[in-house]
Design a protein around this motif. Structure first.
Motif, PDB file in Angstrom:
ATOM      1  N   PHE A   1       4.496 -16.758  10.033  1.00 12.79           N
ATOM      2  CA  PHE A   1       3.543 -15.235   8.898  1.00 12.79           C
ATOM      3  C   PHE A   1       3.991 -14.399   8.195  1.00 12.79           C
ATOM      4  CE2 PHE A   1       6.331 -13.874  12.252  1.00 12.79           C
ATOM      5  CZ  PHE A   1       7.023 -12.924  11.309  1.00 12.79           C
ATOM      6  N   ARG A   2       2.492 -13.651   7.396  1.00 12.28           N
ATOM      7  CA  ARG A   2       3.647 -13.610   6.390  1.00 12.28           C
ATOM      8  C   ARG A   2       2.208 -12.175   5.971  1.00 12.28           C
ATOM      9  NH1 ARG A   2       1.579 -16.997   1.202  1.00 12.28           N
ATOM     10  NH2 ARG A   2       3.584 -16.245   0.591  1.00 12.28           N
ATOM     11  N   TYR A   3       2.067 -10.738   5.633  1.00 13.98           N
ATOM     12  CA  TYR A   3       1.936  -9.785   5.555  1.00 13.98           C
ATOM     13  C   TYR A   3       1.059  -9.994   4.453  1.00 13.98           C
ATOM     14  CZ  TYR A   3       5.095  -7.873   8.223  1.00 13.98           C
ATOM     15  OH  TYR A   3       6.245  -7.915   9.665  1.00 13.98           O
ATOM     16  N   ASN A   4      -0.325  -9.808   4.066  1.00 11.97           N
ATOM     17  CA  ASN A   4      -1.075  -9.439   2.664  1.00 11.97           C
ATOM     18  C   ASN A   4      -1.382  -8.115   2.472  1.00 11.97           C
ATOM     19  OD1 ASN A   4      -1.043 -12.060   1.975  1.00 11.97           O
ATOM     20  ND2 ASN A   4      -3.615 -12.537   2.850  1.00 11.97           N
ATOM     21  N   LEU A   5      -1.302  -6.993   1.777  1.00  9.22           N
ATOM     22  CA  LEU A   5      -1.127  -6.018   1.252  1.00  9.22           C
ATOM     23  C   LEU A   5      -2.868  -5.846  -0.150  1.00  9.22           C
ATOM     24  CD1 LEU A   5       2.249  -5.173   0.550  1.00  9.22           C
ATOM     25  CD2 LEU A   5       0.688  -4.788   2.535  1.00  9.22           C
ATOM     26  N   PRO A   6      -4.140  -5.752   0.618  1.00  7.18           N
ATOM     27  CA  PRO A   6      -5.157  -5.429  -0.136  1.00  7.18           C
ATOM     28  C   PRO A   6      -5.054  -4.369  -0.837  1.00  7.18           C
ATOM     29  CG  PRO A   6      -5.400  -5.013   2.087  1.00  7.18           C
ATOM     30  CD  PRO A   6      -4.312  -5.170   1.964  1.00  7.18           C
ATOM     31  N   VAL A   7      -6.137  -3.873  -1.953  1.00  5.95           N
ATOM     32  CA  VAL A   7      -6.101  -3.025  -3.132  1.00  5.95           C
ATOM     33  C   VAL A   7      -6.749  -2.397  -1.508  1.00  5.95           C
ATOM     34  CG1 VAL A   7      -7.557  -1.988  -4.496  1.00  5.95           C
ATOM     35  CG2 VAL A   7      -6.878  -4.096  -4.825  1.00  5.95           C
ATOM     36  N   GLN A   8      -5.878  -0.420  -2.282  1.00  7.10           N
ATOM     37  CA  GLN A   8      -6.528   0.361  -1.301  1.00  7.10           C
ATOM     38  C   GLN A   8      -7.126   1.586  -1.882  1.00  7.10           C
ATOM     39  OE1 GLN A   8      -4.965   0.653   2.532  1.00  7.10           O
ATOM     40  NE2 GLN A   8      -3.382  -1.312   2.023  1.00  7.10           N
ATOM     41  N   GLY A   9      -8.245   1.336  -2.191  1.00  5.87           N
ATOM     42  CA  GLY A   9      -9.254   2.358  -2.347  1.00  5.87           C
ATOM     43  C   GLY A   9      -8.842   2.528  -4.276  1.00  5.87           C
ATOM     44  N   ASP A  10      -7.528   3.254  -4.486  1.00  4.79           N
ATOM     45  CA  ASP A  10      -7.983   4.459  -5.806  1.00  4.79           C
ATOM     46  C   ASP A  10      -5.511   3.479  -6.409  1.00  4.79           C
ATOM     47  OD1 ASP A  10      -9.463   4.619  -6.385  1.00  4.79           O
ATOM     48  OD2 ASP A  10      -9.968   7.103  -5.842  1.00  4.79           O
ATOM     49  N   VAL A  11      -5.855   3.437  -5.107  1.00  2.00           N
ATOM     50  CA  VAL A  11      -4.219   3.135  -5.217  1.00  2.00           C
ATOM     51  C   VAL A  11      -3.485   2.032  -5.625  1.00  2.00           C
ATOM     52  CG1 VAL A  11      -1.881   3.287  -3.507  1.00  2.00           C
ATOM     53  CG2 VAL A  11      -3.184   4.978  -2.740  1.00  2.00           C
ATOM     54  N   ARG A  12      -2.843   1.439  -6.145  1.00  2.00           N
ATOM     55  CA  ARG A  12      -2.406   0.104  -7.257  1.00  2.00           C
ATOM     56  C   ARG A  12      -1.270  -0.098  -7.042  1.00  2.00           C
ATOM     57  NH1 ARG A  12      -6.941  -0.047  -6.332  1.00  2.00           N
ATOM     58  NH2 ARG A  12      -8.901  -1.020  -8.064  1.00  2.00           N
ATOM     59  N   ASP A  13      -0.248   0.690  -7.103  1.00  2.00           N
ATOM     60  CA  ASP A  13       1.107   0.436  -7.236  1.00  2.00           C
ATOM     61  C   ASP A  13       1.768   0.929  -5.510  1.00  2.00           C
ATOM     62  OD1 ASP A  13       1.056   0.069  -9.467  1.00  2.00           O
ATOM     63  OD2 ASP A  13       1.158   2.020  -9.820  1.00  2.00           O
ATOM     64  N   PHE A  14       2.926   0.592  -5.070  1.00  2.00           N
ATOM     65  CA  PHE A  14       3.711   0.980  -3.897  1.00  2.00           C
ATOM     66  C   PHE A  14       5.042  -0.346  -3.797  1.00  2.00           C
ATOM     67  CE2 PHE A  14       2.902  -4.274  -3.337  1.00  2.00           C
ATOM     68  CZ  PHE A  14       3.916  -4.149  -3.461  1.00  2.00           C
ATOM     69  N   VAL A  15       5.701   0.867  -3.323  1.00  2.00           N
ATOM     70  CA  VAL A  15       7.370   0.553  -3.066  1.00  2.00           C
ATOM     71  C   VAL A  15       7.569   0.485  -1.292  1.00  2.00           C
ATOM     72  CG1 VAL A  15       9.298   1.259  -3.439  1.00  2.00           C
ATOM     73  CG2 VAL A  15       7.906   1.616  -5.074  1.00  2.00           C
ATOM     74  N   VAL A  16       8.569  -1.043  -0.752  1.00  4.57           N
ATOM     75  CA  VAL A  16       8.566  -1.119  -0.058  1.00  4.57           C
ATOM     76  C   VAL A  16      10.306  -0.040   0.141  1.00  4.57           C
ATOM     77  CG1 VAL A  16       8.725  -2.875   1.991  1.00  4.57           C
ATOM     78  CG2 VAL A  16       6.824  -3.455   0.020  1.00  4.57           C
ATOM     79  N   SER A  17       9.539   0.338   1.502  1.00  2.47           N
ATOM     80  CA  SER A  17      11.261   0.673   1.335  1.00  2.47           C
ATOM     81  C   SER A  17      11.889   0.566   2.795  1.00  2.47           C
ATOM     82  CB  SER A  17      11.473   2.594   1.852  1.00  2.47           C
ATOM     83  OG  SER A  17      10.328   2.631   3.160  1.00  2.47           O
ATOM     84  N   ARG A  18      11.233  -0.321   3.195  1.00  2.00           N
ATOM     85  CA  ARG A  18      11.836  -1.326   4.690  1.00  2.00           C
ATOM     86  C   ARG A  18      10.815  -2.230   5.820  1.00  2.00           C
ATOM     87  NH1 ARG A  18      12.867   2.036  10.780  1.00  2.00           N
ATOM     88  NH2 ARG A  18      13.723  -0.048  11.827  1.00  2.00           N
ATOM     89  N   GLU A  19      11.293  -3.456   6.276  1.00  2.00           N
ATOM     90  CA  GLU A  19      10.561  -4.153   6.557  1.00  2.00           C
ATOM     91  C   GLU A  19      10.854  -4.221   7.971  1.00  2.00           C
ATOM     92  OE1 GLU A  19       9.261  -9.442   6.925  1.00  2.00           O
ATOM     93  OE2 GLU A  19      10.031  -8.319   4.915  1.00  2.00           O
ATOM     94  N   LEU A  20       9.993  -4.218   8.382  1.00  2.00           N
ATOM     95  CA  LEU A  20      10.519  -3.868  10.018  1.00  2.00           C
ATOM     96  C   LEU A  20      10.547  -5.544  11.600  1.00  2.00           C
ATOM     97  CD1 LEU A  20       7.950  -1.138  11.165  1.00  2.00           C
ATOM     98  CD2 LEU A  20      10.020  -0.764  10.228  1.00  2.00           C
TER      99      LEU A  20
END
Length: 653
Positions: free
Chosen positions: A139-158
């Motif tokens: 399994f994998r996570y897909n992170l789609p576009v979130q409105g106007d948000v373009r950048d992300f930083v993962v701080s933890r994988e659960l």
């Protein structure tokens, strides 16, 4: 950009795949969704609240309900999720790899993609894609576009991997994220692993007496490498932190995580036969792969203790490679002067070497050269925008490939560095061998010029430690080798029993001559680095086996195996079959059924341990005989012993 292309490829795969839906393969009951393997024996369930999953296979609970999810820097945890859509499809295709342990691979799975959004608050989106294969789940996570948000930083994988009970596990542990991935896979109970320990992948678990699971990852691209850490509940994902302090993974949307993989089999040998990592990796990005040629390489002075870096020494090894029919010879350490030095120049030849003369000598002997480079010197060239021109120089010289060493990390920047370097190498028709490397995750599928990597406690440790024990040698086929080729550097011909072995120069190995030959079949490395000095090989029993054994295969069958104790593998190349058998601390006799052979008669070439228990560990019992698929052969193996065989069809007259 890498992640965006990969995310698009994931969606394209969903759209373009041949879909054969079966109501029995997918299910939903309230807030629980399920997907079954094509054979119906494995089921993955995904729960909405709490966001979690479980795996059952062949009547066994393999993974109890375990958490899913990601946390992001400067953001609250995801709130309660609601399903906004789902897609289901099945795929059954056969692919042909550029090279591998099999010449064709069946990619057969059922997949469900679940699209979630937070019920309240920011309504952030998260997608989970789950695949069920007959030999495992992913399994994998897909992170789609979130409105106007373009950048992300993962701080933890659960993500958690909660095994039921307290299974036996084989695991590597490390004191820090920065390491060379060269440790023992220690056998113990899951509860023996200390809370907070860094546990490397792959991890092998014996879930029940007759069922095994291995945790791994695949398609690691623009993400941090995953290890595990024990908690009171079980194992959880543990990503390597970014060196700039900006969390674990930083990127732009859309983005996809690597596959979290659980390989499954009733036998540990079945895990070796699995092609799950290959099936979860993007296909070759190199259109013309005709120049990618696996094979054997001789390796100069490092192993034997002869530290000369001069023309005569290198010619000595080139001549040996030519005599053996090896296509390659590796020039290691100090060919460009002092490595890992600010003044190092990876195109400036050490004063004592005549590189044009050496390359001409190699060409005359039908041998091509590989060059070792320290990663820090590669980095300096890269930062100075000189690496591409250096690789262009190697291409002009006719160099076959580069062995790059001492990366010792799998943080996000290093993961992307691996890809950048192998891409640049491919542009100049250079093959690659990564040393001081993290575990394979399928990059070799996408860039098949990456022939092998280390990330294993290999034969070189015999030079300075007693750690390459029979138990270790019988453990790594069932652990490290599950995820890809390993540059173990087999072929030590100063063979000793464990009681006789001593740390000395020239370097001795624990195990019989027959076992050392068997390594070339049991262990898999498309670039196989033959480790010893030519003077230790010439006129020695078993040398003929090294002249004929391939490094890539059309078919692989694990005939017998118990982790840390014994193994027998049969591999086919064309119309020839090769068999390697090994045993650990105890003697072992295996009756080899030859029903893997085709029709007709075969000449069997046997390289076995002597029946005389007092014979030297360098001795072999060599013989030939004519056999058919209906016959059996007895393979006696002494402690730390083995057996090596090959079969070729008898020509009809």
């Amino acid at each position: 950009m890498i992640a965006a292309r990969r995310f698009a490829a994931v969606l394209l795969t969903i759209i373009a795949a041949v879909t054969v839906l079966s109501a029995n393969c997918f299910g939903q009951s309230g807030d629980v969704w399920s997907v079954q393997s094509p054979d119906g024996k494995t089921t993955v369930q995904v729960h909405r609240s709490p966001f979690s999953y479980s795996v059952a296979s062949r009547g066994h609970t393999v993974i109890s309900n375990s958490p899913l999810g990601l946390e992001f820097k400067s953001q609250a945890r995801f709130g309660k999720l609601r399903l906004t859509g789902q897609q289901q499809h099945s795929v059954d295709v056969t692919t042909t790899p550029v090279w591998g342990k099999s010449s064709s691979i069946r990619n057969h799975y059922n997949e469900i993609a679940l699209f979630f959004s937070e019920e309240v608050g920011a309504h952030r989106k998260l997608e989970l894609v789950v695949r069920a294969y007959d030999d495992g789940v992913a399994f994998r996570y897909n992170l789609p576009v979130q409105g106007d948000v373009r950048d992300f930083v993962v701080s933890r994988e659960l993500t958690g991997f909660y095994f039921p009970g307290d299974p036996t596990v084989w695991a590597t542990t490390y004191p820090a994220f920065h390491n060379s991935s060269e440790q023992h896979y220690a056998r113990g109970q899951l509860t023996d692993l200390s809370t907070g320990t860094i546990v490397g992948l792959p991890l092998l678990a014996q879930v029940t007496p007759d069922f095994y699971a291995a945790i791994a990852e695949a398609d690691l691209t623009d993400w941090a490498g995953m290890s595990l850490t024990p908690t009171n509940d079980g194992l959880v994902a543990n990503l390597s932190p970014r060196l700039d302090g900006n969390g674990l993974v930083a990127g732009t949307l859309p983005h996809a995580s690597p596959w979290r993989v659980i390989m499954l089999s009733a036998t540990p040998g079945g895990l070796i036969e699995s092609s799950l990592i290959e099936n979860l990796s993007p296909p070759s990005a190199i259109q013309d792969t005709s120049w990618i040629k696996p094979g054997m390489t001789a390796w100069d002075h490092w192993w034997s203790g002869d530290t000369k870096v001069d023309n005569d020494t290198i010619k000595h090894y080139i001549s040996f490679a030519s005599e053996m029919g090896f296509p390659y010879q590796l020039i290691d350490w100090e060919w460009y002067g002092v490595p890992n030095d600010p003044a190092a120049d990876i195109t400036r030849i050490a004063r004592q070497l005549d590189m044009p003369g050496l390359l001409q000598f190699a060409k005359e002997h039908n041998v091509r050269e590989w060059l070792w480079i320290h990663s820090s010197d590669v980095n300096r060239a890269l930062e100075a925008d000189k690496l591409d021109s250096a690789f262009a120089t190697y291409e002009k010289w006719g160099i076959a490939g580069v062995k790059i060493d001492f990366m010792d990390s799998d943080d996000q920047a290093m993961v992307n560095w691996y890809i950048r370097i192998v891409q640049m190498a491919a542009a100049h028709h250079l093959m690659v061998d990564y040393h001081g490397a993290f575990k394979p995750t399928g990059l070799r599928v996408t860039y098949p010029n990456l022939l092998t990597r280390e990330g294993v406690l290999g034969n070189e440790y015999n030079k300075f430690s007693s750690r390459v024990t029979p138990t270790h040698k019988l453990t790594i086929p069932f652990t490290r080798m599950l995820v890809g080729p390993m540059d173990y550097t087999p072929g030590g011909f100063l063979n000793r029993s464990p009681a006789e072995w001593k740390q000395t120069i020239p370097t001795e190995v624990m195990g019989s001559r027959a076992q050392e030959l068997a390594l070339f079949v049991v262990y898999w490395s498309p670039l196989t680095c033959v480790t010893d000095d030519p003077d230790h090989y010439r006129n020695q029993p078993g040398l003929d086996f090294l002249r004929v054994v391939p490094t890539v295969w059309d078919e692989t069958k694990v005939l017998d195996g118990l982790v840390g104790e014994h193994i027998v593998i049969a591999r086919r190349k064309g119309d020839r079959w090769f068999v390697g058998g090994m045993t650990g601390d105890h003697s072992y006799a295996y009756r080899l059924p030859m029903n893997f052979l085709g029709k007709g008669r075969y000449t069997a070439h046997l390289f076995l341990d002597p029946r005389d228990t007092g014979a030297s560990y360098e001795a072999l019992d060599q013989s030939t005989r004519t056999v058919t698929a209906a016959d059996t052969l007895m393979l006696p193996m002494r402690p730390a012993g083995g057996a090596a065989l090959y079969f070729e069809p008898v020509e009809a007259h």
